[in-house]
Structures are given as C-alpha cells and as structure tokens.
Design a protein around this motif. Structure first.
Motif, mmCIF file in Angstrom:
data_model
loop_
_atom_site.group_PDB
_atom_site.id
_atom_site.type_symbol
_atom_site.label_atom_id
_atom_site.label_comp_id
_atom_site.label_asym_id
_atom_site.label_seq_id
_atom_site.Cartn_x
_atom_site.Cartn_y
_atom_site.Cartn_z
ATOM 1 N N LYS A 119 1.058 -1.054 -0.302
ATOM 2 C CA LYS A 119 0.415 0.559 -0.259
ATOM 3 C C LYS A 119 0.878 1.066 0.322
ATOM 4 C CE LYS A 119 -2.405 -0.970 3.561
ATOM 5 N NZ LYS A 119 -3.032 -1.386 5.111
ATOM 6 N N THR A 120 1.461 1.380 1.081
ATOM 7 C CA THR A 120 2.676 2.393 1.081
ATOM 8 C C THR A 120 3.518 2.912 -0.152
ATOM 9 O OG1 THR A 120 3.101 2.118 3.638
ATOM 10 C CG2 THR A 120 4.217 3.750 2.370
ATOM 11 N N THR A 121 3.978 1.850 -1.209
ATOM 12 C CA THR A 121 4.906 2.108 -1.908
ATOM 13 C C THR A 121 4.314 2.547 -3.028
ATOM 14 O OG1 THR A 121 6.599 1.035 -1.209
ATOM 15 C CG2 THR A 121 6.420 1.320 -3.412
ATOM 16 N N LEU A 122 2.965 1.736 -3.354
ATOM 17 C CA LEU A 122 2.589 2.146 -4.282
ATOM 18 C C LEU A 122 1.664 3.252 -4.484
ATOM 19 C CD1 LEU A 122 0.497 -1.424 -5.243
ATOM 20 C CD2 LEU A 122 2.640 -0.373 -6.810
ATOM 21 N N GLY A 123 0.890 3.911 -3.340
ATOM 22 C CA GLY A 123 0.226 4.265 -2.330
ATOM 23 C C GLY A 123 1.212 6.118 -3.281
ATOM 24 N N ALA A 124 2.292 5.579 -2.404
ATOM 25 C CA ALA A 124 3.764 7.455 -3.284
ATOM 26 C C ALA A 124 3.764 7.531 -4.282
ATOM 27 C CB ALA A 124 4.653 6.833 -2.100
ATOM 28 N N GLN A 125 3.204 6.068 -5.020
ATOM 29 C CA GLN A 125 3.697 6.635 -6.689
ATOM 30 C C GLN A 125 2.791 6.691 -7.307
ATOM 31 O OE1 GLN A 125 6.632 3.172 -8.455
ATOM 32 N NE2 GLN A 125 7.882 3.083 -6.697
#
Length: 299
Positions: free
Chosen positions: A128-134
């Motif tokens: 979630k964090t990796t994809l959300g930030a990108q």
C-alpha cells in the motif's frame, strides 16, 4: 439445558470471540491487556471451556469495540434479519449489484470529490505505502498515511492512544481524521489505511462514502516475507521461539480469512502477488478513476 447444550453454547460463544479477535487483528495477549482478563481465561473461553460471566463478556466486548449484543446476537435488528433473508438467496454478482444500489440510494457514494480521493486498504505487506506514494507523485496530489493523521488528531502516538483510550477511543479519532482529510483534500489525495479499518462497519462506511477504496492484496506468504523484510512482526504475532514464524504466518492466514469478505466490498482490487512494483502500479492506475482537473485548473 443439558450438558451437551451447554457445551455447544460455550463452543459457539468461544468461536465468536475468536472470530471477532481475528477480525480486529488482535492477539490474545492484546485482548487480555485491553479487557483486563487473563490470557489463560480467554484461551479457555475461545476453546469452549470457560465459565463465562456477563461481566467478563462485557469486558471482552468493550475491548473488541463492540457491544455485548454484537457478540451474542446473530441479528440484533429485525429489519436486518429481513434484509439478510432477502439477499442470502442472491448470487455473488447480484450481491455486488445490490450493494451498489444501496450505496447509491443511501449515500455511501455521494460525497463530492470522492472519485479523486483514493484509499488503499489491506494488510500490512501488500504494498500500500509503496504504490500509494508512487501513484500520488504521478498525479501530483498529496500522499498521506491515516495512522499518522490519527496521531495528529489525538496529539500523541498510536501506542498512547490505545493505552489511554482503548479501541473505542482510537476509532473515534480515526473517524474524526477521516472527515478532516476528506474536507481538506477535495481536489484529490492518496491515502493508506490500517488493515483493520474494514472490520469497523461505521468507519468503513464513512471511508467508502468519501473515498474510492482499493483493496491491495497479496498471498499470505508474500505478506509474511515483506513484513519480515520491513523488520516489524508486531501486527501479526506476539509469539517467540522456534515456532514464531510459523505462528505469524498462521496469524496472517486467519486474519485474511476473517476479513476477506469485508475487503471485497472495496471498489476495486489490486493483487500484488508475484508482481513487480511497476506492474502493480499499472494495475492500480487502471483500478482508480482517471484524474480530473483541479479547482484552479478549471477556472
């Protein structure tokens, strides 16, 4: 009531306590600490052996942030029982259609700007964090983590919120943070949420009414390997010793199984299992509405 009936009742009650604990993502040790009941007593209750009193049930229910009626009754409201009887005959595709109709009719999807506010739900380790930030960087909109906003709302850390106010207090701050975020980000935001948010009906309804929700999922094994890589096993287990890893994986499987039907209510699903970050980001882009011009751009 016969001894056989008594045993069946205790077993049913123990199963419900165990199911609610799994849905909340709480270890037995955490439930014991929040309720003031001993781990041994809770183990007996969950195995159908406990001599349960009303007071102990109330304490357990309070720590789980539910009422004792939620724990004891299958259908506390007659209207809900009638609706359940109606929809239980429907196929999965029809259930999805019924959910969409109810959401459209009773305001679960009518908040202004909802389609531009993206909320990622799912267990830790899904990406979630990796994809959300990108995704946020790609769209030029803010990226926020709901947990940090809850801490901001309360003015203290997550651990302190739970220690001082318990699950019920934490959920109050969570709902306040959600409403504030929705109001502050009318032009768009990407937000990650805690894995247990779907198990709170009122909070999840609030989330869905203001955000386009995407379930970011993975296999239990991939959840496990990613959490290990992050170096933090706390969300899944308090076990130690040789079997800690195996117990942690079982915790993940149990939590996923108890929440799968809840996560499935999200607007879209992105499965990151055996996918690279680049591939998963493309999947996420397809799962969310196209970005719209901001308020300033339309003037």
């Amino acid at each position: 009531m016969s001894d056989t009936d008594n045993r069946a009742t205790l077993a049913e009650l123990g199963g419900r306590v165990r199911a609610w604990r799994a849905r909340r993502g709480m270890t037995r040790k955490q439930l014991a600490a929040d309720s003031g009941l001993s781990e041994r007593f809770l183990a007996d209750v969950e195995s159908g052996k406990g001599n349960v009193s009303i007071n102990s049930l109330e304490a357990a229910a309070r720590a789980l942030n539910i009422t004792i009626l939620d724990l004891l009754q299958d259908a506390p409201r007659p209207a809900l029982a009638r609706i359940h009887g109606l929809v239980s005959r429907l196929e999965d595709a029809q259930l999805d259609q019924a959910h969409s109709l109810l959401a459209a009719t009773f305001g679960l999807a009518d908040a202004q700007g909802r389609e531009q506010r993206i909320a990622l739900v799912g267990l830790r380790g899904a990406g979630k964090t990796t994809l959300g930030a990108q995704l946020a960087a790609q769209r030029g909109i803010p990226f926020i983590e709901l947990d940090r906003e809850i801490e901001r709302e309360a003015g203290t850390s997550m651990n302190e919120i739970l220690l001082l106010h318990g699950q019920a207090g934490y959920r109050r701050y969570e709902r306040r943070a959600l409403l504030r975020i929705a109001e502050e980000h009318a032009d768009g935001v990407v937000m990650t949420t805690g894995g247990s948010i779907v198990s709170e009906r009122e909070t999840f309804d609030l989330l869905q009414s203001h955000f386009h929700c995407v379930w970011v999922k993975a296999s239990p094994e991939e959840h496990m390997s990613r959490v290990v890589a992050q170096g933090d096993m706390r969300p899944f287990t308090a076990a130690h010793g040789e079997n800690a890893m195996g117990e942690a994986l079982e915790d993940i499987r149990r939590i996923l199984a108890s929440r799968e039907s809840l996560y499935a209510h999200a607007d879209a699903v992105v499965d990151t299992s055996a996918r690279t970050v680049k591939q998963s980001l493309r999947d996420l882009e397809r799962a969310v509405p196209a970005p719209q011009p901001t308020t300033l751009e339309t003037r």
